[in-house]
Design a protein around this motif. Structure first.
Motif, PDB file in Angstrom:
ATOM      1  N   GLY A   1       0.604  -1.666   0.460  1.00 14.16           N
ATOM      2  CA  GLY A   1       0.215   0.146  -0.371  1.00 14.16           C
ATOM      3  C   GLY A   1       0.711   1.040   0.059  1.00 14.16           C
ATOM      4  O   GLY A   1       1.029   2.025  -0.847  1.00 14.16           O
ATOM      5  N   PHE A   2       2.266   1.268   0.897  1.00 14.07           N
ATOM      6  CA  PHE A   2       2.625   2.645   1.327  1.00 14.07           C
ATOM      7  C   PHE A   2       3.802   2.517   0.162  1.00 14.07           C
ATOM      8  O   PHE A   2       3.884   3.699  -0.806  1.00 14.07           O
ATOM      9  CB  PHE A   2       2.977   2.075   2.839  1.00 14.07           C
ATOM     10  N   GLY A   3       4.704   1.067  -0.115  1.00 12.97           N
ATOM     11  CA  GLY A   3       5.170   1.102  -1.488  1.00 12.97           C
ATOM     12  C   GLY A   3       5.287   1.442  -2.941  1.00 12.97           C
ATOM     13  O   GLY A   3       5.417   1.959  -3.533  1.00 12.97           O
ATOM     14  N   VAL A   4       4.173   0.513  -3.139  1.00 11.61           N
ATOM     15  CA  VAL A   4       4.286   0.510  -4.860  1.00 11.61           C
ATOM     16  C   VAL A   4       2.962   1.102  -5.430  1.00 11.61           C
ATOM     17  O   VAL A   4       2.941   1.672  -6.580  1.00 11.61           O
ATOM     18  CB  VAL A   4       3.234  -0.869  -4.748  1.00 11.61           C
ATOM     19  N   LEU A   5       1.632   1.063  -3.827  1.00 11.74           N
ATOM     20  CA  LEU A   5       0.354   2.199  -4.775  1.00 11.74           C
ATOM     21  C   LEU A   5       0.693   3.806  -4.055  1.00 11.74           C
ATOM     22  O   LEU A   5      -0.058   4.434  -4.637  1.00 11.74           O
ATOM     23  CB  LEU A   5      -0.575   1.741  -3.315  1.00 11.74           C
ATOM     24  N   ASN A   6       1.684   3.974  -2.936  1.00 14.99           N
ATOM     25  CA  ASN A   6       1.801   5.150  -3.106  1.00 14.99           C
ATOM     26  C   ASN A   6       1.192   5.550  -1.847  1.00 14.99           C
ATOM     27  O   ASN A   6       0.624   6.634  -2.349  1.00 14.99           O
ATOM     28  CB  ASN A   6       2.452   5.847  -4.594  1.00 14.99           C
ATOM     29  N   LEU A   7       0.380   5.130  -1.600  1.00 19.58           N
ATOM     30  CA  LEU A   7      -0.573   5.754  -0.119  1.00 19.58           C
ATOM     31  C   LEU A   7       0.317   6.325   0.188  1.00 19.58           C
ATOM     32  O   LEU A   7       1.111   6.429   1.495  1.00 19.58           O
ATOM     33  CB  LEU A   7      -1.479   4.361   0.150  1.00 19.58           C
ATOM     34  N   GLN A   8      -0.820   7.413   1.160  1.00 16.22           N
ATOM     35  CA  GLN A   8      -0.455   8.967   2.169  1.00 16.22           C
ATOM     36  C   GLN A   8      -0.672   7.975   3.516  1.00 16.22           C
ATOM     37  O   GLN A   8      -0.615   7.861   4.323  1.00 16.22           O
ATOM     38  CB  GLN A   8      -1.103  10.372   1.700  1.00 16.22           C
ATOM     39  N   ARG A   9      -2.335   7.326   3.752  1.00 20.54           N
ATOM     40  CA  ARG A   9      -2.747   6.914   4.751  1.00 20.54           C
ATOM     41  C   ARG A   9      -3.428   5.693   4.552  1.00 20.54           C
ATOM     42  O   ARG A   9      -4.016   5.394   3.280  1.00 20.54           O
ATOM     43  CB  ARG A   9      -4.624   8.064   5.380  1.00 20.54           C
ATOM     44  N   ILE A  10      -3.482   4.824   6.227  1.00 23.08           N
ATOM     45  CA  ILE A  10      -3.979   3.526   5.330  1.00 23.08           C
ATOM     46  C   ILE A  10      -4.625   3.638   6.737  1.00 23.08           C
ATOM     47  O   ILE A  10      -4.183   3.759   7.851  1.00 23.08           O
ATOM     48  CB  ILE A  10      -3.289   2.286   4.905  1.00 23.08           C
ATOM     49  N   GLU A  11      -6.369   3.383   6.780  1.00 21.31           N
ATOM     50  CA  GLU A  11      -6.603   3.219   8.100  1.00 21.31           C
ATOM     51  C   GLU A  11      -7.803   2.108   8.753  1.00 21.31           C
ATOM     52  O   GLU A  11      -7.063   1.384   7.127  1.00 21.31           O
ATOM     53  CB  GLU A  11      -7.945   4.486   8.589  1.00 21.31           C
ATOM     54  N   LEU A  12      -7.896   1.550   9.410  1.00 19.40           N
ATOM     55  CA  LEU A  12      -8.323  -0.118   9.621  1.00 19.40           C
ATOM     56  C   LEU A  12      -9.806   0.558  10.959  1.00 19.40           C
ATOM     57  O   LEU A  12      -9.587   1.890  11.870  1.00 19.40           O
ATOM     58  CB  LEU A  12      -7.890  -0.698  10.359  1.00 19.40           C
ATOM     59  N   GLU A  13     -10.514  -0.376  11.453  1.00 18.80           N
ATOM     60  CA  GLU A  13     -11.505  -0.136  12.250  1.00 18.80           C
ATOM     61  C   GLU A  13     -11.315  -2.259  13.183  1.00 18.80           C
ATOM     62  O   GLU A  13     -11.417  -2.519  13.128  1.00 18.80           O
ATOM     63  CB  GLU A  13     -12.779  -0.143  12.147  1.00 18.80           C
ATOM     64  N   VAL A  14     -11.178  -1.309  14.402  1.00 14.18           N
ATOM     65  CA  VAL A  14     -11.281  -2.875  15.255  1.00 14.18           C
ATOM     66  C   VAL A  14     -11.811  -2.494  16.208  1.00 14.18           C
ATOM     67  O   VAL A  14     -12.541  -1.277  17.130  1.00 14.18           O
ATOM     68  CB  VAL A  14      -9.905  -3.178  15.545  1.00 14.18           C
ATOM     69  N   PHE A  15     -12.810  -3.675  16.141  1.00 18.01           N
ATOM     70  CA  PHE A  15     -13.764  -3.517  18.146  1.00 18.01           C
ATOM     71  C   PHE A  15     -13.377  -3.877  19.116  1.00 18.01           C
ATOM     72  O   PHE A  15     -12.520  -4.792  19.736  1.00 18.01           O
ATOM     73  CB  PHE A  15     -14.757  -4.162  17.480  1.00 18.01           C
ATOM     74  N   THR A  16     -13.442  -2.974  20.375  1.00 14.49           N
ATOM     75  CA  THR A  16     -13.297  -3.181  21.737  1.00 14.49           C
ATOM     76  C   THR A  16     -13.072  -4.660  22.014  1.00 14.49           C
ATOM     77  O   THR A  16     -12.183  -4.910  23.372  1.00 14.49           O
ATOM     78  CB  THR A  16     -14.144  -2.390  21.921  1.00 14.49           C
ATOM     79  N   TYR A  17     -14.442  -5.085  21.581  1.00 12.79           N
ATOM     80  CA  TYR A  17     -13.912  -7.109  22.104  1.00 12.79           C
ATOM     81  C   TYR A  17     -13.132  -7.613  21.501  1.00 12.79           C
ATOM     82  O   TYR A  17     -13.465  -8.563  21.858  1.00 12.79           O
ATOM     83  CB  TYR A  17     -15.114  -7.140  22.209  1.00 12.79           C
ATOM     84  N   ASN A  18     -11.824  -6.950  20.344  1.00 14.34           N
ATOM     85  CA  ASN A  18     -11.295  -7.557  19.869  1.00 14.34           C
ATOM     86  C   ASN A  18      -9.775  -7.257  20.464  1.00 14.34           C
ATOM     87  O   ASN A  18      -8.891  -6.195  19.749  1.00 14.34           O
ATOM     88  CB  ASN A  18     -11.061  -8.046  18.484  1.00 14.34           C
ATOM     89  N   PRO A  19      -9.335  -7.034  21.657  1.00 16.22           N
ATOM     90  CA  PRO A  19      -8.749  -6.500  22.370  1.00 16.22           C
ATOM     91  C   PRO A  19      -6.870  -7.508  21.676  1.00 16.22           C
ATOM     92  O   PRO A  19      -6.357  -6.164  21.567  1.00 16.22           O
ATOM     93  CB  PRO A  19      -7.949  -6.581  24.039  1.00 16.22           C
ATOM     94  N   ARG A  20      -6.766  -8.256  21.697  1.00 13.73           N
ATOM     95  CA  ARG A  20      -5.583  -9.397  21.044  1.00 13.73           C
ATOM     96  C   ARG A  20      -5.279  -7.804  19.596  1.00 13.73           C
ATOM     97  O   ARG A  20      -4.431  -8.069  19.310  1.00 13.73           O
ATOM     98  CB  ARG A  20      -5.365 -10.635  21.056  1.00 13.73           C
ATOM     99  N   ALA A  21      -6.410  -7.616  18.719  1.00 12.05           N
ATOM    100  CA  ALA A  21      -6.044  -7.287  17.452  1.00 12.05           C
ATOM    101  C   ALA A  21      -5.814  -6.061  17.492  1.00 12.05           C
ATOM    102  O   ALA A  21      -4.356  -5.469  16.458  1.00 12.05           O
ATOM    103  CB  ALA A  21      -7.104  -7.695  15.982  1.00 12.05           C
ATOM    104  N   ALA A  22      -6.258  -5.160  18.474  1.00 14.47           N
ATOM    105  CA  ALA A  22      -5.943  -3.443  18.788  1.00 14.47           C
ATOM    106  C   ALA A  22      -4.795  -3.474  18.780  1.00 14.47           C
ATOM    107  O   ALA A  22      -3.608  -2.661  18.559  1.00 14.47           O
ATOM    108  CB  ALA A  22      -6.933  -3.645  20.010  1.00 14.47           C
ATOM    109  N   HIS A  23      -3.573  -4.503  20.154  1.00 12.92           N
ATOM    110  CA  HIS A  23      -2.719  -4.762  20.279  1.00 12.92           C
ATOM    111  C   HIS A  23      -1.896  -4.880  18.900  1.00 12.92           C
ATOM    112  O   HIS A  23      -0.838  -3.899  18.811  1.00 12.92           O
ATOM    113  CB  HIS A  23      -2.688  -5.849  21.442  1.00 12.92           C
ATOM    114  N   VAL A  24      -1.932  -6.161  18.417  1.00 14.26           N
ATOM    115  CA  VAL A  24      -1.499  -6.703  17.184  1.00 14.26           C
ATOM    116  C   VAL A  24      -1.380  -4.687  16.010  1.00 14.26           C
ATOM    117  O   VAL A  24       0.023  -4.755  15.525  1.00 14.26           O
ATOM    118  CB  VAL A  24      -2.137  -7.575  16.647  1.00 14.26           C
TER     119      VAL A  24
END
Length: 191
Positions: free
Chosen positions: A124-147
């Protein structure tokens, strides 16, 4: 549990996983992955689809310039363990959303998702030259938020009670990473 080992072209290759394009032959396997209950919960998936709808979805994604949908496979066995996508790619603002699903519990918590995310962030940042990548994670999935935080994503805020799942409302954490943060985190200099 249905696992299919195939030899397909590898688009992005890591040490333990690789990412490959999804194609029509993957519809049955993708359908099976879609119905793993815990994965549905972790991804907040409500929608149900038939195999025919999944086939049409895969065909449509192959023609959609605003997204990159890839399967995550193990290097050692070619077993598909999940999927990952850049979506809503905005070429004017150079932004996109990212999402990931590791389908079965035995593959979760093994670092495969983190490696897959690193591969797609590099793309995304290298080939597509994106400036920003975003995501959403649910509060009941703290393991994913930590990663995601380990990967370099920054918490931007909370969407309060934005997901209704299993008879309850849940908060959604929004996170993002900017290109300069990515380069600083991974020691990549600009050309």
């Amino acid at each position: 549990m249905m696992t299919i080992a195939t030899t397909q072209p590898k688009l992005l290759t890591g040490s333990r996983v690789y990412l490959r394009p999804i194609n029509g032959e993957d519809a049955g396997m993708y359908y099976e992955h879609l119905y793993v209950e815990e994965t549905r919960r972790l991804t907040g998936t409500h929608k149900y689809a038939t195999k025919e709808q999944i086939s049409r979805y895969i065909d449509a994604k192959s023609q959609d310039a605003s997204s990159v949908l890839l399967l995550i496979a193990l290097q050692e066995s070619d077993e598909v363990i999940g999927d990952i996508a850049l979506q809503d790619i905005d070429t004017i603002n150079r932004s996109a959303g990212i999402r990931i699903a590791i389908s079965y519990e035995q593959h979760q918590g093994q670092g495969y998702g983190q490696e897959a995310m690193q591969l797609l962030l590099e793309y995304g940042f290298g080939v597509l030259n994106l400036q920003r990548i975003e995501l959403e994670v649910f509060t009941y999935n703290p393991r994913a938020a930590h990663v995601y935080e380990k990967l370099g994503f920054v918490r931007e805020g909370i969407k309060r009670k934005a997901l209704y799942y299993h008879h309850q409302y849940h908060d959604v954490i929004t996170m993002s990473m900017l290109a300069d943060e990515y380069r600083a985190k991974y020691g990549i200099s600009e050309l």
